[in-house]
Scaffold this motif. Structure first.
Motif, mmCIF file in Angstrom:
data_model
loop_
_atom_site.group_PDB
_atom_site.id
_atom_site.type_symbol
_atom_site.label_atom_id
_atom_site.label_comp_id
_atom_site.label_asym_id
_atom_site.label_seq_id
_atom_site.Cartn_x
_atom_site.Cartn_y
_atom_site.Cartn_z
ATOM 1 N N GLY A 119 0.813 -1.207 0.000
ATOM 2 C CA GLY A 119 0.000 0.000 0.000
ATOM 3 C C GLY A 119 0.849 1.261 0.000
ATOM 4 O O GLY A 119 1.704 1.468 -0.856
ATOM 5 N N TRP A 120 0.626 2.087 1.033
ATOM 6 C CA TRP A 120 1.327 3.364 1.110
ATOM 7 C C TRP A 120 2.825 3.172 1.282
ATOM 8 O O TRP A 120 3.618 3.982 0.778
ATOM 9 C CB TRP A 120 0.757 4.200 2.248
ATOM 10 C CG TRP A 120 -0.616 4.695 1.955
ATOM 11 C CD1 TRP A 120 -1.783 4.320 2.548
ATOM 12 C CD2 TRP A 120 -0.971 5.660 0.964
ATOM 13 N NE1 TRP A 120 -2.846 4.988 1.991
ATOM 14 C CE2 TRP A 120 -2.369 5.815 1.018
ATOM 15 C CE3 TRP A 120 -0.233 6.406 0.036
ATOM 16 C CZ2 TRP A 120 -3.046 6.686 0.172
ATOM 17 C CZ3 TRP A 120 -0.908 7.277 -0.806
ATOM 18 C CH2 TRP A 120 -2.304 7.410 -0.731
ATOM 19 N N GLY A 121 3.233 2.121 1.969
ATOM 20 C CA GLY A 121 4.662 1.876 2.108
ATOM 21 C C GLY A 121 5.332 1.702 0.755
ATOM 22 O O GLY A 121 6.408 2.252 0.509
ATOM 23 N N ALA A 122 4.702 0.939 -0.133
ATOM 24 C CA ALA A 122 5.264 0.726 -1.469
ATOM 25 C C ALA A 122 5.325 2.028 -2.257
ATOM 26 O O ALA A 122 6.290 2.293 -2.988
ATOM 27 C CB ALA A 122 4.440 -0.312 -2.217
ATOM 28 N N ARG A 123 4.297 2.863 -2.126
ATOM 29 C CA ARG A 123 4.294 4.143 -2.845
ATOM 30 C C ARG A 123 5.412 5.053 -2.337
ATOM 31 O O ARG A 123 6.068 5.748 -3.119
ATOM 32 C CB ARG A 123 2.934 4.826 -2.709
ATOM 33 C CG ARG A 123 1.829 4.109 -3.465
ATOM 34 C CD ARG A 123 0.500 4.833 -3.379
ATOM 35 N NE ARG A 123 0.558 6.194 -3.924
ATOM 36 C CZ ARG A 123 -0.501 6.977 -4.071
ATOM 37 N NH1 ARG A 123 -1.703 6.518 -3.699
ATOM 38 N NH2 ARG A 123 -0.386 8.195 -4.560
ATOM 39 N N MET A 124 5.630 5.066 -1.035
ATOM 40 C CA MET A 124 6.715 5.882 -0.494
ATOM 41 C C MET A 124 8.075 5.288 -0.833
ATOM 42 O O MET A 124 9.036 6.025 -1.082
ATOM 43 C CB MET A 124 6.539 6.040 1.011
ATOM 44 C CG MET A 124 5.320 6.864 1.379
ATOM 45 S SD MET A 124 5.176 7.125 3.171
ATOM 46 C CE MET A 124 3.600 7.985 3.238
ATOM 47 N N ALA A 125 8.161 3.968 -0.852
ATOM 48 C CA ALA A 125 9.423 3.328 -1.214
ATOM 49 C C ALA A 125 9.836 3.712 -2.631
ATOM 50 O O ALA A 125 11.033 3.866 -2.919
ATOM 51 C CB ALA A 125 9.308 1.817 -1.085
ATOM 52 N N ALA A 126 8.859 3.887 -3.525
ATOM 53 C CA ALA A 126 9.176 4.276 -4.894
ATOM 54 C C ALA A 126 9.822 5.654 -4.951
ATOM 55 O O ALA A 126 10.638 5.936 -5.838
ATOM 56 C CB ALA A 126 7.895 4.263 -5.744
#
Length: 271
Positions: A168-175
């Motif tokens: 979710g949001w973690g993946a978006r921030m990781a990008a």
């Protein structure tokens, strides 16, 4: 979001070089503005985000004079407690990030600011919001200044909001992490902000990941960013940790410490 309000500006105070206003915009998110008497075209405004005490006016006042000398506006959004409880996470339970972007859109439409990007400051809960916002939108942020966050999102695989794991949001921030690691980042913390209090998130997992107090956690997060950059073969991040002498968690004390070091590091020279 609360019902949109028609734009209004209430004159509250004036000092040498700037005017202080309270304003509500069509976005529904109100703010305090410190506007320079002599704005510099294209100058990045400073967005200063309050903690859970909601002292938005104090944030605008604290940075106003130095920002005005640089021809820059200060925008201090007010996330009211009734509607924006939990704004520190930026994306939950409501989209505090989108509310800020809408506020900026309104202010640009009204000619208050004309720059595409901005510098971003947050204190305590506001620092939690600010670093998570910058992970989502690193392309919008120039200098990122973070004061005394209670806890952090680490650049590791722990589930969001503790880390950048999950889909979710973690993946978006990781990008956005590689670009985030290229930002000019300042972390400030009072030298006496080394005891957990009732507002400090505690637990076995978070204490093991980050430490038990704000000072320890700030040091751990800065170290984690440097390690994340090295692991990705990126240039060492431009990140500075400044420990403020004779200050605890009170914002006014931190702003005054070291002859105003927090303000100087946040605004720097004219930019």
């Amino acid at each position: 979001m609360s019902a949109p309000a028609a734009p209004r500006a209430a004159f509250r105070a004036q000092s040498a070089g700037f005017r202080l206003h309270e304003r509500a915009c069509r976005s529904g998110l109100s703010c305090w503005l410190a506007l320079p008497d002599r704005p510099r075209p294209g100058a990045r405004p400073l967005i200063a985000v309050h903690g859970i005490g909601r002292a938005a006016r104090l944030k605008a006042e604290t940075f106003a004079a130095r920002a005005a000398a640089q021809g820059r506006a200060v925008i201090a959004p007010l996330y009211d407690e009734a509607f924006w409880n939990g704004y520190q996470r930026a994306v939950a339970p409501r989209r505090a990030d989108l509310a800020l972007l809408e506020l900026l859109k309104d202010l640009r439409a009204e000619g208050v600011v004309d720059a595409a990007g901005f510098d971003l400051f947050g204190y305590s809960g506001g620092a939690q919001f600010a670093h998570r916002f910058a992970l989502l939108y690193p392309h919008l942020v120039g200098r990122l200044s973070l004061g005394a966050a209670g806890w952090w999102t680490f650049p590791d695989a722990a589930p969001y909001p503790y880390g950048l794991g999950g889909d979710g949001w973690g993946a978006r921030m990781a990008a956005g992490l590689p670009r985030f690691l290229g930002l000019d980042i300042v972390v400030t913390i009072g030298a006496q902000d080394c005891e957990p209090d009732d507002a400090t998130r505690r637990g076995e997992a978070i204490d093991a990941q980050q430490g038990v107090d704000r000072l320890t956690r700030a040091r751990a997060w800065v170290a984690a960013l440097r390690e994340a950059a090295a692991a990705r073969a990126l240039a060492p991040p431009r990140i500075r940790l400044a420990v403020l002498p004779d200050a605890g968690h009170d914002f006014a004390d931190c702003a005054a410490a070291g002859d105003g070091l927090l303000v100087t590091l946040t605004l720097g020279d004219a930019s």
